[in-house]
Scaffold this motif. Structure first.
Motif, PDB file in Angstrom:
ATOM      1  N   VAL A  78       0.855  -1.182   0.000  1.00 58.67           N
ATOM      2  CA  VAL A  78       0.000   0.000   0.000  1.00 58.67           C
ATOM      3  C   VAL A  78       0.894   1.238   0.000  1.00 58.67           C
ATOM      4  N   GLY A  79       0.367   2.324  -0.546  1.00 59.31           N
ATOM      5  CA  GLY A  79       1.102   3.575  -0.532  1.00 59.31           C
ATOM      6  C   GLY A  79       1.980   3.811  -1.736  1.00 59.31           C
ATOM      7  N   PHE A  80       2.039   2.854  -2.670  1.00 60.04           N
ATOM      8  CA  PHE A  80       2.818   3.014  -3.894  1.00 60.04           C
ATOM      9  C   PHE A  80       1.963   2.624  -5.092  1.00 60.04           C
ATOM     10  N   ALA A  81       2.256   3.247  -6.230  1.00 63.34           N
ATOM     11  CA  ALA A  81       1.570   2.920  -7.474  1.00 63.34           C
ATOM     12  C   ALA A  81       2.604   2.791  -8.581  1.00 63.34           C
ATOM     13  N   VAL A  82       2.264   2.027  -9.606  1.00 66.63           N
ATOM     14  CA  VAL A  82       3.158   1.907 -10.760  1.00 66.63           C
ATOM     15  C   VAL A  82       3.422   3.296 -11.336  1.00 66.63           C
ATOM     16  N   GLY A  83       4.683   3.573 -11.595  1.00 68.29           N
ATOM     17  CA  GLY A  83       5.082   4.882 -12.117  1.00 68.29           C
ATOM     18  C   GLY A  83       5.587   5.842 -11.064  1.00 68.29           C
ATOM     19  N   ASP A  84       5.356   5.539  -9.781  1.00 67.64           N
ATOM     20  CA  ASP A  84       5.854   6.411  -8.717  1.00 67.64           C
ATOM     21  C   ASP A  84       7.372   6.502  -8.767  1.00 67.64           C
ATOM     22  N   LYS A  85       7.887   7.669  -8.430  1.00 62.64           N
ATOM     23  CA  LYS A  85       9.327   7.887  -8.357  1.00 62.64           C
ATOM     24  C   LYS A  85       9.802   7.473  -6.974  1.00 62.64           C
ATOM     25  N   VAL A  86      10.711   6.495  -6.919  1.00 63.75           N
ATOM     26  CA  VAL A  86      11.131   5.940  -5.631  1.00 63.75           C
ATOM     27  C   VAL A  86      12.638   5.699  -5.625  1.00 63.75           C
ATOM     28  N   GLY A  87      13.157   5.549  -4.410  1.00 63.17           N
ATOM     29  CA  GLY A  87      14.557   5.206  -4.238  1.00 63.17           C
ATOM     30  C   GLY A  87      14.713   4.218  -3.118  1.00 63.17           C
ATOM     31  N   CYS A  88      15.865   3.566  -3.082  1.00 67.42           N
ATOM     32  CA  CYS A  88      16.186   2.633  -2.015  1.00 67.42           C
ATOM     33  C   CYS A  88      17.679   2.726  -1.754  1.00 67.42           C
ATOM     34  N   ALA A  89      18.057   2.755  -0.478  1.00 73.63           N
ATOM     35  CA  ALA A  89      19.471   2.900  -0.128  1.00 73.63           C
ATOM     36  C   ALA A  89      19.917   1.861   0.886  1.00 73.63           C
ATOM     37  N   VAL A  90      19.189   0.757   1.000  1.00 76.16           N
ATOM     38  CA  VAL A  90      19.584  -0.311   1.913  1.00 76.16           C
ATOM     39  C   VAL A  90      19.583  -1.633   1.160  1.00 76.16           C
TER      40      VAL A  90
END
Length: 322
Positions: A78-90
């Motif tokens: 929940v809280g995300f949709a296809v196309g959302d701009k996201v990052g991950c650093a772990v």
């Protein structure tokens, strides 16, 4: 989806062990996101996994920091949709065109921040956040010594500390790098004489805290620069791991404190991660810290990027473009 590929370390060693391989990321499972990556951040910790200083199963997927757009969402997210701009650093596996991550380890990137800036800033910026905000409640007027101040973390940590009113003494490996750092005092030169200069600048007292990502080569100078009951923060090993230390050394130095922190222990819960990212993006929006991408490499040239990083030939942040 186009063919996915990634860069891995097939054995432990120098940059030549980095190889490209095709892989199938599959479909996201429960609580997972598949990210199509636009940019990947280069960090010294990547070289530790490549060399074997930090252990991970071989072949080792490299990289912790990347940013792009959500390509697919697994059940229960929940809280995300296809196309959302996201990052991950772990975690590991950022040196890739596509990356599967747990949704609770992903961070939504604000509209005002590009994916390249996020990839260049997230790991270094969130590291700077916990170093400046969570380890010791520094007050205006206190002194900090920051090593490698022109590097990825240093270039973020220095302005972050100064925004808090901390008096920053920066140290760099060359006069050219020192000239790029806007600290209260920006120094370069041999580490052997650094502590005496720091003592002079602080009226003989020493600094309240040292932020040291250099490691073995700077350990003695860092300890000698601290005031009584000062805090030594050793957060990196750019020159090699710090050798075993004696507790008596800390006693003789003035009842010193030492910590060896990692980002993962300061963003261990989704709430901690969200709070850390929020503080970083706030500083970026206010112009307290600015993303300085000193160089860009193709992701396929990751070995070349590692050579430049380890030779101290980079400035600011480096991004790899898939």
């Amino acid at each position: 989806m186009t063919q996915a590929w990634r860069m891995v370390a097939r054995s432990h060693g120098g940059p030549d062990v980095i190889a490209r391989e095709a892989f199938d990321p599959g479909l996201p499972g429960e609580g997972e996101l598949l990210i199509a990556q636009d940019a990947v951040g280069l960090n010294f910790i990547d070289t530790y996994y490549r060399s074997g200083l930090y252990s991970a199963p071989l072949p080792t997927p490299l990289g912790a920091e990347g940013a792009g757009h959500v390509a697919a969402i697994g059940p229960g997210v929940v809280g995300f949709a296809v196309g959302d701009k996201v990052g991950c650093a772990v975690g590991l596996g950022a040196y890739a065109t596509h990356r599967m991550v747990r949704a609770d380890q992903a961070v939504r990137i604000p509209d005002a921040v590009t994916t390249q800036d996020a990839a260049a800033m997230m790991l270094k910026g969130m590291t700077s956040c916990f170093l400046a905000e969570d380890i010791l409640p520094l007050q205006p007027g206190q002194f900090a010594l920051v090593h490698a101040a022109a590097g990825g973390v240093g270039s973020v940590l220095v302005p972050w500390l100064r925004d808090k009113g901390v008096i920053v003494i920066a140290h760099c490996g060359s006069p050219e790098k020192a000239a790029t750092v806007e600290a209260d005092r920006s120094l370069s030169g041999p580490l052997e004489g650094l502590a005496s200069v720091v003592r002079e600048l602080t009226g003989g007292r020493g600094v309240d805290i040292v932020y040291d990502g250099v490691g073995k080569d700077s350990w003695a100078a860092s300890i000698a620069s601290l005031r009584r009951r000062g805090m030594m923060v050793s957060y990196g090993n750019a020159s090699g791991a710090v050798p075993p230390i004696s507790l008596l050394e800390l006693s003789r130095g003035g009842s010193l404190y030492v910590t060896r922190p990692t980002l993962y222990d300061y963003v261990a819960t989704p709430q901690e991660l969200a709070r850390t990212a929020e503080r970083l993006f706030d500083r970026m929006a206010r112009g307290v810290v600015n993303t300085v991408i000193g160089q860009r490499f193709a992701l396929a040239d990751a070995a070349e990027a590692h050579r430049a990083l380890e030779a101290r030939q980079t400035r600011g942040s480096t991004v790899l473009i898939p």
